[in-house]
Write an enzyme that holds these catalytic residues in place. Structure first.
Site, PDB file in Angstrom:
ATOM      1  N   ASP A  26       0.868  -1.169   0.000  1.00  0.00           N
ATOM      2  CA  ASP A  26       0.000   0.000   0.000  1.00  0.00           C
ATOM      3  C   ASP A  26       0.910   1.225   0.000  1.00  0.00           C
ATOM      4  O   ASP A  26       2.120   1.123   0.225  1.00  0.00           O
ATOM      5  CB  ASP A  26      -0.897  -0.045   1.246  1.00  0.00           C
ATOM      6  CG  ASP A  26      -1.748   1.197   1.408  1.00  0.00           C
ATOM      7  OD1 ASP A  26      -2.381   1.612   0.426  1.00  0.00           O
ATOM      8  OD2 ASP A  26      -1.746   1.764   2.514  1.00  0.00           O
ATOM      9  N   ASP A  28      -0.121   5.178   1.084  1.00  0.00           N
ATOM     10  CA  ASP A  28      -0.310   6.092   2.224  1.00  0.00           C
ATOM     11  C   ASP A  28      -0.351   5.328   3.540  1.00  0.00           C
ATOM     12  O   ASP A  28      -1.143   4.397   3.696  1.00  0.00           O
ATOM     13  CB  ASP A  28      -1.630   6.860   2.072  1.00  0.00           C
ATOM     14  CG  ASP A  28      -1.662   7.728   0.834  1.00  0.00           C
ATOM     15  OD1 ASP A  28      -1.629   8.956   0.969  1.00  0.00           O
ATOM     16  OD2 ASP A  28      -1.717   7.176  -0.288  1.00  0.00           O
TER      17      ASP A  28
END
Length: 245
Positions: A26, A28
């Protein structure tokens, strides 16, 4: 004179696990601390439309869940209300402001860059799976100078589906030239872990992310305290997969 041991020259089964792995990250709250720039954009958007600004701590509760979640968190703290049309307009303003200053405060989390280069050197494929739009993802990766680390990257709108839909991961792994049984998802949110579960792959939750749910409660196979632990965790989790197949 004793002959040198040949044990270190052999390729261990655990080494093979890294070589065959596709590691899906991922963005953020997992590899990059983007909260500062997102919080700044939210407060500038609110002030421009006549709303009060909120504390960084309040807005941070929505970081990782999208522009509207950040704005709702801000409005909850200031006890102001916005109807859906106003909220949509604020969200558009937030995104536009954020795109202009996407990497002013943003930094990579400590240890990520070193471990990413190390894992690539050992043969692992790296991929990026984010619910940021592809446009924002591409710009941020370029600003951070890490686009070349990834065999493939997919944003929220790259495919007709996105996390927690597991196809966001499985299509990305295929695009990266990897194999789904040897993929591992590394993320910080409910959507990351749910997508990994749906794809049938191992999941690692980072302790330092943005999720409202504590990392230990996300249901991941392991929790990452620092990126220095990542190679050992990947080997352990993929070792389970190998022993079951």
């Amino acid at each position: 004179m004793a002959l040198p041991s040949r044990r270190h020259a052999a390729v261990s089964p655990r080494g093979n696990l890294i070589r065959n792995a596709t590691l899906v990250f991922d963005l953020d709250g997992t590899i990059a601390d983007t909260a500062g720039d997102l919080i700044e954009a939210a407060n500038v958007a609110l002030a421009a439309q006549g709303f009060s600004t909120a504390s960084p701590a309040a807005i941070r509760h929505g970081v990782g869940y999208g522009a509207k979640a950040m704005l709702r968190a801000a409005l909850d703290e200031t006890r102001e209300a916005a109807d859906e049309a106003e909220l949509n307009h604020l969200a558009q303003q937030l995104v536009a402001l954020y795109e202009q200053r996407i990497a002013v405060q943003t930094t990579l989390f400590p240890g990520f860059l070193d471990v990413a280069h190390s894992l690539r050197g050992r043969g692992a494929k790296l991929a990026l799976c984010t619910n940021k739009t592809e446009r924002l993802m591409t710009r941020l990766l370029s600003e951070l100078g890490i686009a070349e680390l990834f065999e493939a990257a997919a944003g929220r709108d790259t495919f007709p589906f996105h996390k927690p839909d597991p196809r966001h991961i499985t299509q990305l792994v295929a695009q990266a030239g990897g194999r789904v049984p040897f993929a591992v998802m590394i993320g910080d949110s409910e959507a990351d872990i749910a997508a990994a579960r749906g794809a049938g792959i191992a999941a690692i939750a980072v302790r330092f992310g943005y999720a409202a749910v504590p990392a230990d409660a996300l249901g991941a196979d392991a929790v990452l305290e620092s990126f220095a632990e990542l190679p050992d965790l990947v080997e352990r989790l993929l070792g389970r997969v190998s022993s079951e197949t």
